[in-house]
Design an enzyme around this catalytic site. Structure first.
Site, PDB file in Angstrom:
ATOM      1  N   HIS A 136       3.074  -9.791  -4.764  1.00 10.15           N
ATOM      2  CA  HIS A 136       4.028  -8.684  -4.949  1.00 10.15           C
ATOM      3  C   HIS A 136       5.110  -9.180  -5.918  1.00 10.15           C
ATOM      4  CE1 HIS A 136       7.339  -5.946  -3.794  1.00 10.15           C
ATOM      5  NE2 HIS A 136       6.419  -5.170  -3.245  1.00 10.15           N
ATOM      6  N   ASP A 213       4.707 -15.277   2.077  1.00  3.62           N
ATOM      7  CA  ASP A 213       5.239 -13.921   2.030  1.00  3.62           C
ATOM      8  C   ASP A 213       4.496 -13.134   3.102  1.00  3.62           C
ATOM      9  OD1 ASP A 213       5.601 -11.244   1.614  1.00  3.62           O
ATOM     10  OD2 ASP A 213       5.359 -11.319  -0.555  1.00  3.62           O
ATOM     11  N   GLN A 216       3.454  -8.087   4.697  1.00  4.32           N
ATOM     12  CA  GLN A 216       2.368  -7.278   5.266  1.00  4.32           C
ATOM     13  C   GLN A 216       1.806  -7.911   6.539  1.00  4.32           C
ATOM     14  OE1 GLN A 216       1.557  -4.288   4.269  1.00  4.32           O
ATOM     15  NE2 GLN A 216       2.940  -4.353   2.528  1.00  4.32           N
TER      16      GLN A 216
HETATM   17  N1  PLP Z   1       5.763  -8.794  -0.392  1.00  6.24           N
HETATM   18  C1  PLP Z   1       4.789  -7.949  -0.066  1.00  6.24           C
HETATM   19  C2  PLP Z   1       3.395  -8.463   0.095  1.00  6.24           C
HETATM   20  C3  PLP Z   1       5.062  -6.595   0.123  1.00  6.24           C
HETATM   21  O1  PLP Z   1       4.088  -5.746   0.439  1.00  6.24           O
HETATM   22  C4  PLP Z   1       6.402  -6.155  -0.027  1.00  6.24           C
HETATM   23  C5  PLP Z   1       6.720  -4.712   0.113  1.00  6.24           C
HETATM   24  O2  PLP Z   1       5.896  -3.865  -0.104  1.00  6.24           O
HETATM   25  C6  PLP Z   1       7.387  -7.083  -0.337  1.00  6.24           C
HETATM   26  C7  PLP Z   1       7.041  -8.396  -0.522  1.00  6.24           C
HETATM   27  C8  PLP Z   1       8.822  -6.675  -0.495  1.00  6.24           C
HETATM   28  O3  PLP Z   1       9.318  -6.219   0.714  1.00  6.24           O
HETATM   29  P1  PLP Z   1      10.778  -5.544   0.810  1.00  6.24           P
HETATM   30  O4  PLP Z   1      10.819  -4.496  -0.265  1.00  6.24           O
HETATM   31  O5  PLP Z   1      10.844  -4.995   2.168  1.00  6.24           O
HETATM   32  O6  PLP Z   1      11.763  -6.623   0.552  1.00  6.24           O
END
Ligand code: PLP
Length: 420
Positions: A136, A213, A216
């Site tokens: 992401h 991370d 998910q």
């Molecule tokens: N990492 C992953 C794999 C995600 O799916 C997301 C959000 O969709 C994030 C990071 C970022 O999360 P947030 O926007 O809640 O900080």
């Protein structure tokens, strides 16, 4: 892991419980364009059970006060509830102690914290950080920023056609100058589960710490940071039935202790003069300013809720939905599933020949079906597959096979419209 044995529970038994689980989520009674809501955008954010909604409201109705500051009763109650939430998080992910649980806004802030507080002081132009090709943007851009600040290199482990991280190649990227491996536990774009235990062992063999991370994974896999032996774990409350604006950075105490604060302000200090400032102990050193108190309390209730159903029962149900949806999708001519990893959870990403993903999303919305369409904040993995984007259905504990059927019927209608 504890969860793996629980997952073996009879999925049929779980199905009959889902109708009851659905009752806990008021928003599921909404209609959209006159149709019952079919919410399949859970990877973007999940809905909230009544217990979480009421816990947040109850805080504002009965307690509302700042934490760690007041000698008065309400402030003490607020502090107790906030710290109780921290203990619930600790228990949920099996951290050694609450000093290792930092409340942040979400995964994005957690990763930025590690990039600036762990990465920036340690990195030089000789060093490197490793990510995978299916991250992401939240697990790419903070590293690009710190690499820009320090001259360090960002190395990218490739992903194969199925959407699996090439672990051998990742191993070859790790060298004496690698300062961190930062990798997703479960891809939001493809649904692939990363073999994180293997990667952590490999990295630790070369004294390289690992950040996961877990944005998910937290809601689907059952996370035990001790069993994983990860150094950092980041997740967002809103992906696990908690409010937005609250999330967690887990870090091993020894790392967190050695890291400077990320932001300065109230609560993160033990004393301040114009000459010098002494920082507070963990975890407060990383929690500058008034935190999202109601959000943290809501998160605690969300974790209670998930624990009361059992993450294993939830995972078994979601696995059944994914298998069912994958089977039906494979039978649709012109539909291509993007992400066919052997280990997957809760996400079905796909393209339809001759139809833009945004058109799929818009037409399905007219039927009350909410999916995600686009690059899913993971543009590099879309580029890897030569795509501008995909359509993505993502499942959660309250989804049903009937909703999967509705999705498939909707896809058939999309195809009909485009074949006319
Ligand atoms: N990492 C992953 C794999 C995600 O799916 C997301 C959000 O969709 C994030 C990071 C970022 O999360 P947030 O926007 O809640 O900080």
């Amino acid at each position: 892991m504890k969860m793996e044995t629980e997952v073996l529970r009879n999925p049929g038994q779980v199905h009959s419980e889902v109708a009851r689980w659905r009752e806990d989520f008021p928003v599921l009674r909404e209609t959209v364009h006159g149709k019952p809501l079919v919410y399949l955008d859970n990877a973007a954010t999940t809905h909230k059970p009544v217990s979480v909604i009421e816990a947040e409201a109850a805080f504002y109705r009965h307690t509302n006060s700042n934490v760690h500051r007041g000698v008065h009763t309400l402030s003490q109650r607020a502090t107790d509830q906030y710290e109780e939430a921290r203990e619930k998080v600790r228990r949920f992910i099996n951290a050694a102690n609450t000093k290792e649980i930092i409340f942040v806004r979400g995964t994005t802030e957690a990763i930025n914290l590690v990039a600036q507080s762990f990465g920036r002081p340690r990195l030089t132009a000789e060093d490197n950080i490793i990510v995978s090709a299916m991250e992401h943007h939240s697990n790419i851009v903070p590293w690009q920023m710190v690499c820009g600040q320090t001259g360090a290199e960002l190395r990218v482990a490739p992903v194969n056609e199925a959407g699996e991280v090439d672990v051998e190649m990742l191993g070859r990227l790790i060298g004496p100058k690698t300062k961190l491996v930062a990798i997703t536990h479960l891809s939001n774009a493809l649904g692939s589960i990363t073999p994180v235990k293997r990667i952590i062992k490999m990295a630790h063999a070369q004294q390289v710490p690992v950040l996961l991370d877990g944005a998910q994974a937290i809601a689907h896999l059952g996370v035990d940071v001790k069993a994983l032996d990860c150094d950092f774990y980041a997740f967002s409350g809103h992906k696990i039935y908690a409010p937005t604006g609250i999330g967690v950075l887990y870090g091993k105490e020894a790392w967190l202790d050695a890291m400077p604060p990320y932001q300065g302000g109230g609560d993160m200090i033990s004393s301040v003069t114009f000459g010098e400032t002494h920082y507070n102990d963990l975890p407060y050193k990383f929690e500058a300013g008034t935190p999202n108190i109601a959000g943290a309390i809501g998160l605690g209730h969300a974790l209670d809720y998930v624990s009361s159903l059992g993450i294993g029962a939830i995972a078994a149900h979601e696995h059944d939905l994914l298998e069912y949806a994958t089977g039906l999708a494979n039978g649709i001519k012109g539909l291509k599933i993007i992400g066919t990893a052997r280990e997957k959870a809760s996400i079905l990403s796909f393209t339809l020949e001759g139809v833009h993903p945004h058109d799929i999303g818009t037409i399905l919305d007219h039927d009350g079906i909410a999916i995600r369409a686009g690059h899913h904040c993971a543009m590099p993995i879309m580029q890897r597959f030569g795509l501008a984007g995909t359509a993505r259905a993502s499942f959660s504990l309250y989804n049903t096979r009937a909703e999967v059927d509705a999705l498939m019927a909707g896809i058939a209608r999309v195809q009909e419209m485009f074949q006319r």
